[in-house]
Design an enzyme around this catalytic site. Sequence first.
Site, mmCIF file in Angstrom:
data_model
loop_
_atom_site.group_PDB
_atom_site.id
_atom_site.type_symbol
_atom_site.label_atom_id
_atom_site.label_comp_id
_atom_site.label_asym_id
_atom_site.label_seq_id
_atom_site.Cartn_x
_atom_site.Cartn_y
_atom_site.Cartn_z
ATOM 1 N N ASN A 171 45.553 79.819 -25.566
ATOM 2 C CA ASN A 171 46.406 80.951 -25.185
ATOM 3 C C ASN A 171 47.238 81.229 -26.435
ATOM 4 O OD1 ASN A 171 45.517 80.967 -22.449
ATOM 5 N ND2 ASN A 171 46.821 79.206 -22.071
ATOM 6 N N GLU A 181 42.123 83.964 -17.468
ATOM 7 C CA GLU A 181 43.539 83.733 -17.147
ATOM 8 C C GLU A 181 44.461 84.699 -17.895
ATOM 9 O OE1 GLU A 181 44.023 79.477 -17.872
ATOM 10 O OE2 GLU A 181 43.495 79.086 -15.786
ATOM 11 N N ARG A 198 50.224 71.858 -21.702
ATOM 12 C CA ARG A 198 49.641 70.624 -21.148
ATOM 13 C C ARG A 198 49.780 69.456 -22.121
ATOM 14 N NH1 ARG A 198 50.180 72.963 -16.464
ATOM 15 N NH2 ARG A 198 48.923 74.842 -16.256
ATOM 16 N N TRP A 252 43.962 79.180 -6.770
ATOM 17 C CA TRP A 252 44.910 78.201 -7.308
ATOM 18 C C TRP A 252 45.543 77.385 -6.170
ATOM 19 C CZ3 TRP A 252 47.967 81.657 -11.396
ATOM 20 C CH2 TRP A 252 47.141 81.847 -12.520
ATOM 21 N N GLU A 298 33.392 70.670 -23.718
ATOM 22 C CA GLU A 298 34.864 70.622 -23.808
ATOM 23 C C GLU A 298 35.387 69.589 -22.819
ATOM 24 O OE1 GLU A 298 37.177 74.345 -24.091
ATOM 25 O OE2 GLU A 298 38.584 73.495 -22.644
ATOM 26 N N ASP A 318 38.022 72.431 -13.402
ATOM 27 C CA ASP A 318 39.037 72.382 -14.448
ATOM 28 C C ASP A 318 39.572 70.963 -14.667
ATOM 29 O OD1 ASP A 318 40.861 73.061 -16.330
ATOM 30 O OD2 ASP A 318 42.282 73.998 -14.969
ATOM 31 N N GLU A 322 45.971 66.293 -17.979
ATOM 32 C CA GLU A 322 46.682 67.302 -17.192
ATOM 33 C C GLU A 322 46.695 66.985 -15.695
ATOM 34 O OE1 GLU A 322 45.120 71.216 -17.802
ATOM 35 O OE2 GLU A 322 46.297 72.094 -16.163
ATOM 36 N N LYS A 357 33.518 73.527 -20.265
ATOM 37 C CA LYS A 357 34.239 72.346 -19.781
ATOM 38 C C LYS A 357 33.265 71.385 -19.100
ATOM 39 C CE LYS A 357 38.817 74.345 -19.334
ATOM 40 N NZ LYS A 357 40.069 74.504 -18.554
HETATM 41 C C1 BDP Z 1 43.793 74.804 -17.483
HETATM 42 C C2 BDP Z 1 45.221 74.709 -17.873
HETATM 43 C C3 BDP Z 1 45.726 75.913 -18.620
HETATM 44 C C4 BDP Z 1 44.754 76.253 -19.723
HETATM 45 C C5 BDP Z 1 43.388 76.475 -19.161
HETATM 46 C C6 BDP Z 1 42.317 76.689 -20.214
HETATM 47 O O1 BDP Z 1 45.987 74.511 -16.702
HETATM 48 O O2 BDP Z 1 46.998 75.600 -19.107
HETATM 49 O O3 BDP Z 1 45.183 77.360 -20.435
HETATM 50 O O4 BDP Z 1 42.973 75.351 -18.462
HETATM 51 O O5 BDP Z 1 41.516 75.787 -20.408
HETATM 52 O O6 BDP Z 1 43.361 73.488 -17.350
HETATM 53 O O7 BDP Z 1 42.258 77.740 -20.827
#
Ligand code: BDP
Length: 678
Positions: free
Chosen positions: A215, A296, A173, A547, A391, A369, A397, A364
Amino acid sequence: MTQALFGKDGYELWMAYEPLHSAAAIHYLGLCATVTVADQGELARSAAVELKRALPRLLGSRAAVFTETDSFSDSPGHCIAGTYATLETLLPEGSIPAATRTHHAEGYQMCVTAKGSLCIASASERGLLYGVFDLLRRMSSGEIWVPGPVKSEPKLAYRMLNHWDNLDGSIERGYAGETLWQWAELPHTVDPRYTDYARACASVGINASVLNNVNTQYEILTTEYLKKTAAIASVLRAWGIQTFLSVNFASPKVLGGLSTADPLDDDVAAWWREKADEIYTLIPDFGGFLMKADSEGQPGPYAYGRTHADGANMFAKVLKPHDGIIIWRAFVYGHGETDRAKKAWADFTPLDGTFLDNVAVQVKNGPIDFMPREPAHPLFGAMDRTTLFMEFQIAQEYLGQGNHIVYLGPMWKETLDFDTHARGEGSTVGRLLSADPDHRNFTGAAAVSNTGSHPTWCGSHFHPLNLYAFGRLAWDYTLDTEEIAAHWLSQTFGHDAAFKEKILPMLMDSWEACIDYMTPLGLHHIMKEHHHYGPDPGFNGGAREDWRSTYYHRADKAGLGFDRTRNGSGAVDQYHPPVADMLNNVDTCPEKYLLWFHHVPWDRIMESGRTLKDELVYRYRRGVEKAEGMVRTWKSVQKLVDPRRYREVLEKLEIQAADAQEWEAVCTAYFMSFANQQ
Ligand code: BDP
């Protein structure tokens, strides 16, 4: 042939320190023609370096900076910056007003002594550094500041950037080029850009940085990479920034060759302890770890029948002897929940009170998201006995990425001002975040960075505004977002009043414009799959239901929106009763969140008197008109900005306007195909 355009490339960010106009220059020469930095430690030296760079540029050759105190005279035109301990040996007793004195480790005070010298005083060198940046901010924004007593202390202890940078140089991102960290040439070659990064962070009060993606790649914990990390950490340390790493939960298996990563297994804990010892030998002030677990596809404690608290507490114990912290992300969803928005609250609230005292759960800003607009995350106010960090995402993004110019300050402010009612009226997210009931100074906010190798650092000449605003709001969430933007504008584009008069309102309206042309009235997650750029409300495929765009907007011939009321998913009841009731009732739910919480009939009469159907069309049109208006506004200031920045910003705004048109065309055609079935 492309014509080279004269102008700024953006590298200096808001720290170009343009010469002041004459009235301001005379004013500041009368205040601080010479500055003495009275302390000698690493952070004081950085403050002196910055002053040496800035003052001659701002004030001309008459300005001077000293580090030896015998050059200081307590009289008008002289400024002294130092810790209380030092200043008390240099100034007569009573020179520094007790009323604005700060005992906060990062706070500072600015005052004028009886004899007329300007004083920047602090309990520590850190405060001194922030005080110096405060003075430079006032000067470089062209403001004529007549020093009244100033006392400034951060409302949050950890003000942190999260880099989603991968070890191969790419950025998840990321929309501003490649990573800043030159892993291949580290630790031997240390790019000067790290220093400029650290200066920029420090100038807005950021004091912590997680260098790598949540990640994670395992290699980050190898000795080779830890040495590279240590080289970066040494640069950041000089500017008051603590280094953190994201780590992979399964590291003991993959790197350590153990058969398990079970957090309750003794060998696993021993492996992490040894790793932590190695890290702290290399980086004595290392901050700790950031963890994305069971989210994820990332490994986590669930595989071993353990909870997030079991996982987090194992790390907490490992890091405790080093004064480190573990930041555990609450970004979890899936596993049989019917409404993705409910998952984090459902998983984490039962764990309240079980986390050790150096665990922060990082939440978050909203429950889905980083959408263009979300209601505040219901976890804020729901975990009284747990430290929660905020966060945010600076990288846009879902908001036009490196192309759209969207000032996020007002968005973050809306979340920080969201009244959770958790402890009665006035329990805003900002208050809860900054509450420090047991005086452990353990509060914080993080933001996913938008930095990269792009000449402007952040993707366009306007994107650094969001980095700046995050730092300023993390320092003090009560600051006015318009004032923040006004300062940044002057520091970045100069002091021309006509320029500011046009561009400031454009910035202040840019977030609402983006919401209008992307996701008005509480719509969300209707972007294209994977890359999340551009509209795709009809998207109905892919691996997971949550998604898909259709999962979120639920358009049908009856109406539009996700029913999260008590008749629907019940997500409203994750908020405290007065808020839950307000959101649950279609008549009291604010229109800005309407389709987030309600499935609304197309013919419902909205506040404007229009039907939902017409209102939606109206909002998309309004968004496009605003985006087009931004292009016109920018064209009107052509003469007030250098040709290079003029052209580069215009290019972005033209993309933004074209994208807004696409959003309108795609979304109105798609949604009207349902509305018109009535
Ligand atoms: C989402 C993103 C992804 C991130 C994830 C996260 O699309 O790439 O890994 O959040 O916050 O917004 O872990």
